[in-house]
Design a protein around this motif. Structure first.
Motif, PDB file in Angstrom:
ATOM      1  N   ALA A   1       0.821  -1.213   0.000  1.00 47.34           N
ATOM      2  CA  ALA A   1       0.000   0.000   0.000  1.00 47.34           C
ATOM      3  C   ALA A   1       0.855   1.263   0.000  1.00 47.34           C
ATOM      4  CB  ALA A   1      -0.933   0.005   1.211  1.00 47.34           C
ATOM      5  N   LEU A   2       2.006   1.203   0.659  1.00 43.93           N
ATOM      6  CA  LEU A   2       2.882   2.374   0.718  1.00 43.93           C
ATOM      7  C   LEU A   2       3.600   2.655  -0.589  1.00 43.93           C
ATOM      8  CD1 LEU A   2       4.581   1.988   4.215  1.00 43.93           C
ATOM      9  CD2 LEU A   2       3.020   3.816   3.497  1.00 43.93           C
ATOM     10  N   ALA A   3       4.070   1.611  -1.284  1.00 42.26           N
ATOM     11  CA  ALA A   3       5.025   1.900  -2.365  1.00 42.26           C
ATOM     12  C   ALA A   3       4.917   1.049  -3.619  1.00 42.26           C
ATOM     13  CB  ALA A   3       6.445   1.791  -1.814  1.00 42.26           C
ATOM     14  N   GLU A   4       3.895   0.250  -3.778  1.00 43.38           N
ATOM     15  CA  GLU A   4       3.800  -0.595  -4.968  1.00 43.38           C
ATOM     16  C   GLU A   4       2.898   0.055  -6.012  1.00 43.38           C
ATOM     17  OE1 GLU A   4       5.012  -3.854  -7.112  1.00 43.38           O
ATOM     18  OE2 GLU A   4       5.575  -3.488  -5.034  1.00 43.38           O
TER      19      GLU A   4
ATOM     20  N   ASP B   1      -5.459   6.732  11.027  1.00 39.08           N
ATOM     21  CA  ASP B   1      -6.673   6.554  10.225  1.00 39.08           C
ATOM     22  C   ASP B   1      -6.744   5.239   9.466  1.00 39.08           C
ATOM     23  OD1 ASP B   1      -7.291   9.171  11.011  1.00 39.08           O
ATOM     24  OD2 ASP B   1      -6.305  10.023   9.253  1.00 39.08           O
ATOM     25  N   GLY B   2      -5.634   4.516   9.385  1.00 41.71           N
ATOM     26  CA  GLY B   2      -5.592   3.293   8.589  1.00 41.71           C
ATOM     27  C   GLY B   2      -5.477   3.602   7.110  1.00 41.71           C
ATOM     28  N   ILE B   3      -5.573   2.565   6.302  1.00 38.78           N
ATOM     29  CA  ILE B   3      -5.618   2.731   4.852  1.00 38.78           C
ATOM     30  C   ILE B   3      -7.063   2.563   4.421  1.00 38.78           C
ATOM     31  CG2 ILE B   3      -3.228   1.974   4.473  1.00 38.78           C
ATOM     32  CD1 ILE B   3      -4.304  -0.764   3.615  1.00 38.78           C
ATOM     33  N   THR B   4      -7.378   2.977   3.224  1.00 39.86           N
ATOM     34  CA  THR B   4      -8.747   2.843   2.735  1.00 39.86           C
ATOM     35  C   THR B   4      -9.027   1.400   2.326  1.00 39.86           C
ATOM     36  OG1 THR B   4      -8.211   3.298   0.426  1.00 39.86           O
ATOM     37  CG2 THR B   4      -8.675   5.220   1.856  1.00 39.86           C
ATOM     38  N   GLU B   5     -10.284   1.069   2.203  1.00 36.69           N
ATOM     39  CA  GLU B   5     -10.670  -0.265   1.729  1.00 36.69           C
ATOM     40  C   GLU B   5     -10.137  -0.504   0.321  1.00 36.69           C
ATOM     41  OE1 GLU B   5     -12.098  -2.973   3.068  1.00 36.69           O
ATOM     42  OE2 GLU B   5     -12.206  -1.982   5.026  1.00 36.69           O
ATOM     43  N   ASP B   6     -10.149   0.538  -0.523  1.00 34.83           N
ATOM     44  CA  ASP B   6      -9.600   0.395  -1.885  1.00 34.83           C
ATOM     45  C   ASP B   6      -8.113   0.080  -1.843  1.00 34.83           C
ATOM     46  OD1 ASP B   6     -12.034   0.842  -3.111  1.00 34.83           O
ATOM     47  OD2 ASP B   6     -11.632   2.961  -3.554  1.00 34.83           O
ATOM     48  N   GLU B   7      -7.367   0.779  -0.989  1.00 33.66           N
ATOM     49  CA  GLU B   7      -5.936   0.502  -0.854  1.00 33.66           C
ATOM     50  C   GLU B   7      -5.705  -0.924  -0.354  1.00 33.66           C
ATOM     51  OE1 GLU B   7      -3.551   4.452   0.392  1.00 33.66           O
ATOM     52  OE2 GLU B   7      -5.215   3.931   1.755  1.00 33.66           O
ATOM     53  N   LEU B   8      -6.509  -1.342   0.607  1.00 32.01           N
ATOM     54  CA  LEU B   8      -6.395  -2.684   1.164  1.00 32.01           C
ATOM     55  C   LEU B   8      -6.628  -3.743   0.084  1.00 32.01           C
ATOM     56  CD1 LEU B   8      -6.128  -4.498   3.736  1.00 32.01           C
ATOM     57  CD2 LEU B   8      -8.635  -4.371   3.871  1.00 32.01           C
ATOM     58  N   GLU B   9      -7.714  -3.607  -0.655  1.00 34.56           N
ATOM     59  CA  GLU B   9      -8.038  -4.587  -1.691  1.00 34.56           C
ATOM     60  C   GLU B   9      -7.006  -4.588  -2.815  1.00 34.56           C
ATOM     61  OE1 GLU B   9     -10.243  -7.047  -1.386  1.00 34.56           O
ATOM     62  OE2 GLU B   9     -10.454  -6.169   0.611  1.00 34.56           O
TER      63      GLU B   9
END
Length: 172
Positions: A23-26, A88-96
């Motif tokens: 999520a951070l760098a790909e 805040d966490g990451i978004t659901e889109d970022e997670l998926e």
């Protein structure tokens, strides 16, 4: 370059750390690319990697600055993004997106017989063989709360080492 102490391969937190690194760098949709390359224009390259190892290991963040901007500003932006994720966490889109990228990489890494042999050898040296069978189910079970929790737990100020590689001054 920033390195954070993290647990060994197969630790329950290791799967969320893998999702966080993606999520951070790909890719161009990643947090660091969007902020450091697109919006701020302060870097030409960013990466985040959870280094899988049988022993406790490191989570690496690297960025290559561009132009004459202050390198301290890059570090501040990295810490700010990590703080945002911890809070805040990451978004659901970022997670998926991260989970799909991990799954695709895993599947494609076993496409050829040679690739399968290399993966089996690597896993045999790092973990138990059942790690492969359980890997994707563990990744799929990661949620946004788990990503925020590992960010808070491991990617914090008291757990990091920072190194700057700077160009030599003219005439030195």
């Amino acid at each position: 370059a920033i390195a954070y102490h993290t647990p060994a391969i197969g630790h329950p937190d290791s799967y969320a750390l893998q999702v966080l690194s993606v999520a951070l760098a790909e890719g161009k949709a990643s947090r660091f690319y969007q902020r450091l390359v697109e919006r701020e224009g302060s870097t030409t390259f960013t990466s985040a990697e959870y280094g899988e190892s049988r022993d406790p290991t490191l989570f690496y963040i690297r960025a290559e600055g561009c132009g004459d901007g202050p390198h301290e500003a890059i570090e501040v932006s990295v810490h700010d993004e990590l703080s945002r994720i911890a809070t805040d966490g990451i978004t659901e889109d970022e997670l998926e997106r991260a989970k799909h990228q991990i799954e695709a990489h895993f599947v494609f890494s076993m496409e050829r017989t040679l690739d399968q042999a290399m993966l089996l050898g690597q896993i045999e040296t790092l973990a138990e063989m059942n790690y492969i069978d359980q890997y994707l189910s563990h990744v799929v079970s990661v949620d946004t709360a788990a990503v925020a929790a590992v960010c808070r737990k491991y990617l914090c100020e008291d757990n990091r080492t920072v190194a700057w590689l700077l160009p030599e001054e003219a005439g030195h």
